[in-house]
Design a protein around this motif. Structure first.
Motif, mmCIF file in Angstrom:
data_model
loop_
_atom_site.group_PDB
_atom_site.id
_atom_site.type_symbol
_atom_site.label_atom_id
_atom_site.label_comp_id
_atom_site.label_asym_id
_atom_site.label_seq_id
_atom_site.Cartn_x
_atom_site.Cartn_y
_atom_site.Cartn_z
ATOM 1 N N ILE A 48 0.828 -1.199 0.000
ATOM 2 C CA ILE A 48 0.000 0.000 0.000
ATOM 3 C C ILE A 48 0.870 1.259 0.000
ATOM 4 O O ILE A 48 0.532 2.271 -0.611
ATOM 5 C CB ILE A 48 -0.963 -0.013 1.209
ATOM 6 N N GLY A 49 2.033 1.192 0.661
ATOM 7 C CA GLY A 49 2.940 2.329 0.661
ATOM 8 C C GLY A 49 3.476 2.632 -0.731
ATOM 9 O O GLY A 49 3.477 3.780 -1.182
ATOM 10 N N HIS A 50 3.931 1.585 -1.426
ATOM 11 C CA HIS A 50 4.436 1.776 -2.788
ATOM 12 C C HIS A 50 3.315 2.204 -3.730
ATOM 13 O O HIS A 50 3.540 3.004 -4.650
ATOM 14 C CB HIS A 50 5.091 0.493 -3.289
ATOM 15 N N ALA A 51 2.110 1.691 -3.521
ATOM 16 C CA ALA A 51 0.976 2.060 -4.374
ATOM 17 C C ALA A 51 0.660 3.542 -4.236
ATOM 18 O O ALA A 51 0.433 4.244 -5.232
ATOM 19 C CB ALA A 51 -0.242 1.213 -4.019
ATOM 20 N N SER A 77 4.482 18.645 -14.083
ATOM 21 C CA SER A 77 5.779 18.789 -14.755
ATOM 22 C C SER A 77 5.625 19.300 -16.185
ATOM 23 O O SER A 77 4.539 19.257 -16.780
ATOM 24 C CB SER A 77 6.499 17.439 -14.777
ATOM 25 N N GLU A 78 6.735 19.769 -16.724
ATOM 26 C CA GLU A 78 6.797 20.126 -18.136
ATOM 27 C C GLU A 78 7.010 18.858 -18.963
ATOM 28 O O GLU A 78 7.671 17.920 -18.506
ATOM 29 C CB GLU A 78 7.947 21.109 -18.384
ATOM 30 N N PRO A 79 6.462 18.810 -20.188
ATOM 31 C CA PRO A 79 6.564 17.584 -21.003
ATOM 32 C C PRO A 79 7.987 17.061 -21.165
ATOM 33 O O PRO A 79 8.205 15.847 -21.160
ATOM 34 C CB PRO A 79 5.971 18.017 -22.347
ATOM 35 N N GLU A 80 8.961 17.959 -21.285
ATOM 36 C CA GLU A 80 10.331 17.502 -21.543
ATOM 37 C C GLU A 80 10.971 16.862 -20.319
ATOM 38 O O GLU A 80 12.019 16.209 -20.442
ATOM 39 C CB GLU A 80 11.199 18.667 -22.039
ATOM 40 N N THR A 81 10.377 17.014 -19.139
ATOM 41 C CA THR A 81 10.958 16.432 -17.924
ATOM 42 C C THR A 81 10.177 15.212 -17.424
ATOM 43 O O THR A 81 10.478 14.680 -16.354
ATOM 44 C CB THR A 81 11.007 17.483 -16.797
ATOM 45 N N ARG A 82 9.205 14.777 -18.194
ATOM 46 C CA ARG A 82 8.283 13.770 -17.679
ATOM 47 C C ARG A 82 8.801 12.336 -17.736
ATOM 48 O O ARG A 82 8.322 11.482 -17.000
ATOM 49 C CB ARG A 82 6.949 13.835 -18.438
ATOM 50 N N ALA A 83 9.731 12.040 -18.605
ATOM 51 C CA ALA A 83 10.147 10.650 -18.808
ATOM 52 C C ALA A 83 10.583 9.999 -17.496
ATOM 53 O O ALA A 83 10.164 8.877 -17.165
ATOM 54 C CB ALA A 83 11.271 10.582 -19.842
ATOM 55 N N ARG A 84 11.404 10.691 -16.723
ATOM 56 C CA ARG A 84 11.884 10.122 -15.460
ATOM 57 C C ARG A 84 10.735 9.960 -14.467
ATOM 58 O O ARG A 84 10.672 8.970 -13.733
ATOM 59 C CB ARG A 84 12.959 11.033 -14.861
ATOM 60 N N LEU A 85 9.817 10.927 -14.455
ATOM 61 C CA LEU A 85 8.695 10.867 -13.525
ATOM 62 C C LEU A 85 7.759 9.709 -13.870
ATOM 63 O O LEU A 85 7.253 9.014 -12.986
ATOM 64 C CB LEU A 85 7.934 12.190 -13.524
ATOM 65 N N PHE A 86 7.508 9.514 -15.165
ATOM 66 C CA PHE A 86 6.713 8.356 -15.600
ATOM 67 C C PHE A 86 7.357 7.060 -15.108
ATOM 68 O O PHE A 86 6.680 6.178 -14.587
ATOM 69 C CB PHE A 86 6.606 8.321 -17.129
ATOM 70 N N ALA A 87 8.667 6.957 -15.296
ATOM 71 C CA ALA A 87 9.378 5.736 -14.892
ATOM 72 C C ALA A 87 9.275 5.522 -13.391
ATOM 73 O O ALA A 87 9.048 4.394 -12.922
ATOM 74 C CB ALA A 87 10.842 5.822 -15.328
ATOM 75 N N ASN A 88 9.432 6.598 -12.613
ATOM 76 C CA ASN A 88 9.329 6.474 -11.160
ATOM 77 C C ASN A 88 7.945 5.997 -10.744
ATOM 78 O O ASN A 88 7.804 5.138 -9.867
ATOM 79 C CB ASN A 88 9.636 7.820 -10.493
ATOM 80 N N ALA A 124 4.473 1.536 -8.809
ATOM 81 C CA ALA A 124 3.242 0.755 -8.977
ATOM 82 C C ALA A 124 3.543 -0.724 -9.177
ATOM 83 O O ALA A 124 2.900 -1.594 -8.568
ATOM 84 C CB ALA A 124 2.442 1.304 -10.159
ATOM 85 N N GLN A 125 4.510 -1.030 -10.031
ATOM 86 C CA GLN A 125 4.859 -2.427 -10.284
ATOM 87 C C GLN A 125 5.440 -3.085 -9.031
ATOM 88 O O GLN A 125 5.205 -4.269 -8.782
ATOM 89 C CB GLN A 125 5.858 -2.514 -11.440
ATOM 90 N N ARG A 126 6.165 -2.321 -8.246
ATOM 91 C CA ARG A 126 6.696 -2.842 -6.984
ATOM 92 C C ARG A 126 5.548 -3.215 -6.051
ATOM 93 O O ARG A 126 5.558 -4.269 -5.410
ATOM 94 C CB ARG A 126 7.597 -1.791 -6.336
ATOM 95 N N ALA A 127 4.541 -2.357 -5.962
ATOM 96 C CA ALA A 127 3.383 -2.632 -5.109
ATOM 97 C C ALA A 127 2.651 -3.895 -5.551
ATOM 98 O O ALA A 127 2.311 -4.753 -4.728
ATOM 99 C CB ALA A 127 2.429 -1.441 -5.137
ATOM 100 N N ILE A 128 2.447 -4.034 -6.850
ATOM 101 C CA ILE A 128 1.727 -5.201 -7.381
ATOM 102 C C ILE A 128 2.536 -6.471 -7.154
ATOM 103 O O ILE A 128 1.977 -7.526 -6.829
ATOM 104 C CB ILE A 128 1.419 -4.989 -8.874
ATOM 105 N N ALA A 129 3.851 -6.383 -7.307
ATOM 106 C CA ALA A 129 4.699 -7.559 -7.099
ATOM 107 C C ALA A 129 4.652 -8.023 -5.651
ATOM 108 O O ALA A 129 4.723 -9.224 -5.370
ATOM 109 C CB ALA A 129 6.143 -7.234 -7.497
ATOM 110 N N ILE A 130 4.514 -7.081 -4.704
ATOM 111 C CA ILE A 130 4.465 -7.448 -3.287
ATOM 112 C C ILE A 130 3.161 -8.164 -2.971
ATOM 113 O O ILE A 130 3.155 -9.252 -2.403
ATOM 114 C CB ILE A 130 4.620 -6.199 -2.402
#
Length: 259
Positions: free
Chosen positions: A145-148, A161-172, A177-183
């Motif tokens: 639930i914490g990771h979610a 964010s500005e569009p040009e800075t979003r790639a890293r934020l999307f990845a984070n 989310a994937q970490r939460a689902i895996a747990i």
């Protein structure tokens, strides 16, 4: 009056409770693990209610808040305070969804504060939820639930964010989310919600791809009201009203006093 309103709202929310009015040795309130208390004052034409939710064993304050209205708006104050109590206790109960995990009271208090900030659009602009949930997962690395909720907070940062800075934020956001689902998928309902939002932001026209995350959330985390509500909103938006309404009703049944 406020005491009665709160009791009614918590009963409607199916939250187990016992009134603390009885002080005898066998009062059921003595077996509670959390206590809600507070006070009401009136002065200068204003009425103020201060409420505190406390963990009994540790004495930790899990949540506290003051509500204030004009004296002729007492009913509105009672409604606002009662709903806030129900939402707060629901957030506390969310931390117990994961099998075999019990967060310590201080971590629960952090979680409750982070959730409150996320649900307040005005406060969300401050960017504080991410820092709070980073503390939660640092204290409880295996908390689904914490990771979610950390993933949800990254969604807020993507939006600001500005569009040009979003790639890293999307990845984070996706990583959290994937970490939460895996747990534990059943305790990671908000992770599916976050993945839906990220997909809609990144590819607004690919509604079906985004919807797949909500459908997965309803399958794997059926007790989470937010994925049902989001699917309801999505179906409403494309005119599929008859399919949408039962999902909204399901979301409301799971969490009657959610925003």
């Amino acid at each position: 009056t406020l005491h009665g309103d709160i009791m009614e709202v918590l009963n409607e929310s199916r939250i187990q409770l016992a009134s603390g009015n009885r002080r005898d040795l066998f009062s059921p309130a003595r077996r509670a693990n959390r206590v809600l208390h507070g006070n009401v004052t009136q002065s200068d034409g204003r009425i103020r209610a201060t409420l505190v939710l406390e963990d009994i064993a540790s004495g930790t304050t899990l949540w506290s808040k003051q509500f204030e209205r004009d004296t002729d708006a007492q009913e509105r104050l009672a409604t606002e305070a009662s709903a806030a109590v129900a939402r707060t206790i629901y957030a506390v109960q969310e931390t117990r969804q994961q099998r075999g995990q019990a967060l310590d009271p201080a971590t629960i208090a952090l979680y409750v504060r982070g959730v409150e900030l996320i649900r307040d659009a005005r406060l969300l602009e401050e960017g504080a939820p991410r820092q709070i949930f980073e503390q939660v997962v640092a204290r409880a690395p295996d908390s689904a639930i914490g990771h979610a909720q950390l993933a949800i907070s990254w969604v807020g940062e993507v939006r600001r964010s500005e569009p040009e800075t979003r790639a890293r934020l999307f990845a984070n956001g996706r990583n959290a989310a994937q970490r939460a689902i895996a747990i534990e998928p059943a305790a990671a309902g908000s992770a599916y919600d976050a993945l839906y939002y990220l997909a809609r932001i990144e590819h607004p026209r690919q509604i079906g791809t985004a919807e797949d995350w909500l459908l997965a959330g309803m399958r794997n985390a059926p007790a989470n009201p937010w994925v049902h509500m989001r699917e309801c909103q999505l179906l409403m938006g494309v005119g599929r009203i008859r399919e949408a309404v039962p999902l909204c009703q399901r979301a409301m049944a799971l969490h009657p006093y959610a925003e």
